[in-house]
Design an enzyme around this catalytic site. Structure first.
Site, mmCIF file in Angstrom:
data_model
loop_
_atom_site.group_PDB
_atom_site.id
_atom_site.type_symbol
_atom_site.label_atom_id
_atom_site.label_comp_id
_atom_site.label_asym_id
_atom_site.label_seq_id
_atom_site.Cartn_x
_atom_site.Cartn_y
_atom_site.Cartn_z
ATOM 1 N N HIS A 21 -2.800 -20.496 8.561
ATOM 2 C CA HIS A 21 -2.565 -20.921 7.187
ATOM 3 C C HIS A 21 -3.328 -22.213 6.887
ATOM 4 O O HIS A 21 -3.914 -22.360 5.818
ATOM 5 C CB HIS A 21 -1.067 -21.150 6.949
ATOM 6 C CG HIS A 21 -0.257 -19.900 6.953
ATOM 7 N ND1 HIS A 21 0.354 -19.392 5.824
ATOM 8 C CD2 HIS A 21 0.052 -19.039 7.956
ATOM 9 C CE1 HIS A 21 1.006 -18.290 6.125
ATOM 10 N NE2 HIS A 21 0.844 -18.061 7.422
ATOM 11 N N ASP A 120 0.512 -23.929 0.354
ATOM 12 C CA ASP A 120 0.587 -22.597 0.948
ATOM 13 C C ASP A 120 1.791 -21.837 0.393
ATOM 14 O O ASP A 120 2.829 -22.430 0.085
ATOM 15 C CB ASP A 120 0.714 -22.725 2.465
ATOM 16 C CG ASP A 120 0.594 -21.393 3.171
ATOM 17 O OD1 ASP A 120 -0.521 -21.054 3.604
ATOM 18 O OD2 ASP A 120 1.622 -20.676 3.297
#
Length: 351
Positions: A21, A120
């Site tokens: 991520h 994110d």
């Protein structure tokens, strides 16, 4: 008469603390830094080395380093999902929500506070933060639009999907179907009685509050799903910006040690686009049967390949699975890499 210089717009970037991520969002941040923007990356002390290569390339990027919040299921000193495995997502997301107040305090004390936040999608709770601060929040997805469509459908139909052996995603382009065990793990592990699960669900659902959505994908691959999400969200602020690793810094240094330069030397000797890159990320560990099946398939494929394995299992793979195959594969077809993300980048041989 005094004149004040107008400061560049300030953007806060908040990666999720897992390598798969963090790195794509840092690649996007690299591109943003090429424009007239003030950028602050939020991270924690032990995740700072992952950010450091980008900071060296762009010294104008600031960092907001906050202590990693404690959680009863996270050992002291652990600050990344990579050290916990897939089951670590629940406590890491839950712990991250405790950063809400420190971020608000930092924001209010800043002389040039952010005008937007990019976070994110696992940190969907930051969309509530953005609303509180009265700034637009953008949800970043390191994966594609298809996954987002599947995830949204699962949470929107939580009760009706319980107990189904096969789930038909009615309304999604091409109407895909998946067995229950193939649904996103964050959905499968949900337990209403678990407070961490509830935080996870609320965080993921909160992404729908985002002002905009940024996907690590591209139109010619997922155009129909990007259009689907635009209809679902009711606006056009759905952006395909990938593959971001091709837009990132021209460097193999990802803030993670590469165990051997011989892998890159071997790769440099291969024709462009001739090497298959095999990696299941930092959270997944295949069992012996799965590894043997993968090894059989790679051997029979007759292609060159790099197989990246988790630190601690490299010797097991080499001794127990590849030893008998090495004479047949030869040195021209195989490179075994220990670690995860060092090989992931713009090496010409990979496809």
């Amino acid at each position: 008469m005094t004149t004040t210089t107008k400061q560049p717009p300030h953007v806060l970037v908040f990666p999720y603390l897992a390598q798969g991520h963090t790195l794509p969002l840092l690649d996007l941040t690299h591109q943003l830094s090429l424009h007239n923007l003030t950028i602050t990356i939020l991270t924690t002390p032990k995740n700072l080395p992952t950010v450091s290569p980008l900071l060296s390339l762009h010294p104008q990027i600031h960092t907001l380093v906050l202590p990693f919040p404690s959680h009863p299921l996270i050992p002291a000193g652990v600050e990344n999902v990579q050290e916990l495995g897939n089951s670590g997502n629940l406590p890491v997301i839950a712990a991250s929500t405790k950063l809400y107040d420190p971020i608000v305090t930092w924001f209010k004390s800043h002389t040039n506070p952010p005008v937007a936040i990019i976070s994110d999608f696992f940190l969907g709770w930051t969309q509530h933060l953005a609303q509180h601060l009265n700034i637009p929040g953008f949800a970043f997805y390191p994966s594609g639009a298809f996954f987002a469509g599947i995830m949204n459908y699962c949470w929107d139909n939580l009760e009706s999907l319980k107990g189904l052996g096969v789930v038909d995603f009615v309304g999604l382009p091409r109407s895909p179907s998946f067995k229950e065990e193939h649904l996103p793990s964050s959905f499968r592990m949900y337990r209403e009685s678990d407070p961490d699960c509830q935080l996870l669900k609320d965080s993921l659902v909160a992404n729908k509050l985002s002002y905009g959505f940024i996907f690590n994908t591209f139109e010619s691959l997922e155009g129909e799903y990007l259009d689907f999400l635009k209809r679902e969200f009711g606006h056009e602020r759905v952006y395909a910006v990938g593959p971001v690793n091709l837009l990132g810094p021209d460097s193999t240094d990802r803030g993670i040690p590469v165990t051997s330069s011989s892998v890159f030397e071997w790769l440099d000797g291969c024709p462009d686009g001739s090497v298959l890159y095999v990696c299941f990320g930092s959270q997944k560990l295949l069992n012996k049967k799965q590894m043997e099946a993968l090894a059989d398939g790679l051997e029979k494929s007759m292609v060159r390949f790099i197989w990246v394995v988790k630190t601690g299992t490299a010797q097991q793979v080499e001794d127990g699975i590849l030893r008998a195959r090495r004479p047949r594969l030869g040195s021209s077809r195989l490179a075994l890499a220990v670690g995860f993300w060092g090989c992931q980048g713009k090496k010409k041989g990979l496809y």
